[in-house]
Motif scaffolding. Structure first.
Motif, mmCIF file in Angstrom:
data_model
loop_
_atom_site.group_PDB
_atom_site.id
_atom_site.type_symbol
_atom_site.label_atom_id
_atom_site.label_comp_id
_atom_site.label_asym_id
_atom_site.label_seq_id
_atom_site.Cartn_x
_atom_site.Cartn_y
_atom_site.Cartn_z
ATOM 1 N N HIS A 29 -3.424 -8.509 1.186
ATOM 2 C CA HIS A 29 -2.684 -7.467 0.449
ATOM 3 C C HIS A 29 -1.335 -7.989 -0.037
ATOM 4 O O HIS A 29 -0.900 -7.664 -1.143
ATOM 5 C CB HIS A 29 -2.406 -6.256 1.353
ATOM 6 N N CYS B 244 -10.599 -0.013 3.594
ATOM 7 C CA CYS B 244 -9.192 -0.139 3.242
ATOM 8 C C CYS B 244 -8.644 1.241 2.926
ATOM 9 O O CYS B 244 -9.299 2.015 2.226
ATOM 10 C CB CYS B 244 -9.058 -1.052 2.022
ATOM 11 N N LEU B 245 -7.463 1.542 3.436
ATOM 12 C CA LEU B 245 -6.880 2.868 3.193
ATOM 13 C C LEU B 245 -6.570 3.077 1.707
ATOM 14 O O LEU B 245 -6.448 4.219 1.273
ATOM 15 C CB LEU B 245 -5.614 3.060 4.039
ATOM 16 N N GLN C 184 0.820 -1.216 0.000
ATOM 17 C CA GLN C 184 0.000 0.000 0.000
ATOM 18 C C GLN C 184 0.858 1.272 0.000
ATOM 19 O O GLN C 184 0.364 2.346 -0.301
ATOM 20 C CB GLN C 184 -0.946 0.019 1.208
ATOM 21 N N HIS D 107 -7.023 -9.566 6.228
ATOM 22 C CA HIS D 107 -7.123 -8.505 5.213
ATOM 23 C C HIS D 107 -5.718 -8.069 4.772
ATOM 24 O O HIS D 107 -5.455 -7.902 3.570
ATOM 25 C CB HIS D 107 -7.922 -7.336 5.823
HETATM 26 NI NI NI Z 1 -6.492 -2.721 3.038
#
Ligand code: NI
Length: 174
Positions: A140, A94-95, A51, A136
């Motif tokens: 990712h 989710c960011l 991310q 979660h």
């Molecule tokens: Ni996320």
């Protein structure tokens, strides 16, 4: 510690299977510290390395909530070693997919083996929000997002919204 920009879906880096961290060195610890700072700033309860554009198997989380003292966890090369039969549904966000939420059903408890930031091999059992978050975040690291659990139609709708959001942000920036 510095904040790193969070990638917004759709982005090819969010679809990659990340490589194991080869060593716990200064670069990796800086990445972990930056990820924790970025997560708390967002604010969020979990953040995975891809991310912030680092394709390494690391994630951070703190699901203690505002009432509890901070409990920042760094999980390096995490592996799920056991899942409960009992399931739990939770409205996930989710960011990398701001302001979109959807119910996802996952095992209620998981056991995760990982290296901590001191390089110690650990195995922890997580329940409730901690278990949901760990699954979660490990998703990712395998290029999987929570919207991949939704219907294709719902996923396309969210992806279109995010494409529009990214276009708007790029225009504001530029
Ligand atoms: Ni996320």
């Amino acid at each position: 510690m510095s904040l790193r920009p969070i990638l917004i879906h759709p982005d090819p880096r969010l679809k990659k299977v990340c490589a194991p961290a080869p060593a716990i060195d200064a670069d990796l610890l800086r990445l972990a510290d930056d990820m924790l700072a970025t997560m708390y700033d967002a604010p969020g309860v979990g953040l995975a390395a891809p991310q912030v554009g680092a394709l390494t198997r690391v994630f951070v989380m703190d699901c203690g909530g505002k009432e509890a003292p901070p409990d920042p966890m760094v999980l390096i090369n995490p592996e799920i070693t056991w899942v409960s039969e009992e399931m739990r549904s939770h409205e996930e966000g989710c960011l990398s997919i701001p302001e979109q939420f959807a119910e996802v059903t996952r095992p209620k408890e998981v056991r995760v083996r990982f290296l901590d930031r001191e390089g110690r091999a650990r195995e922890e059992q997580f329940d409730g929000l901690w278990a949901t978050c760990a699954q979660h975040e490990i998703d990712h690291l395998n290029g999987r997002l929570f919207i991949d659990y939704l219907s294709p139609l719902r996923r396309q709708l969210i992806t279109r919204k995010m494409t529009k959001l990214k276009r708007e942000r790029a225009q504001e920036a530029g």
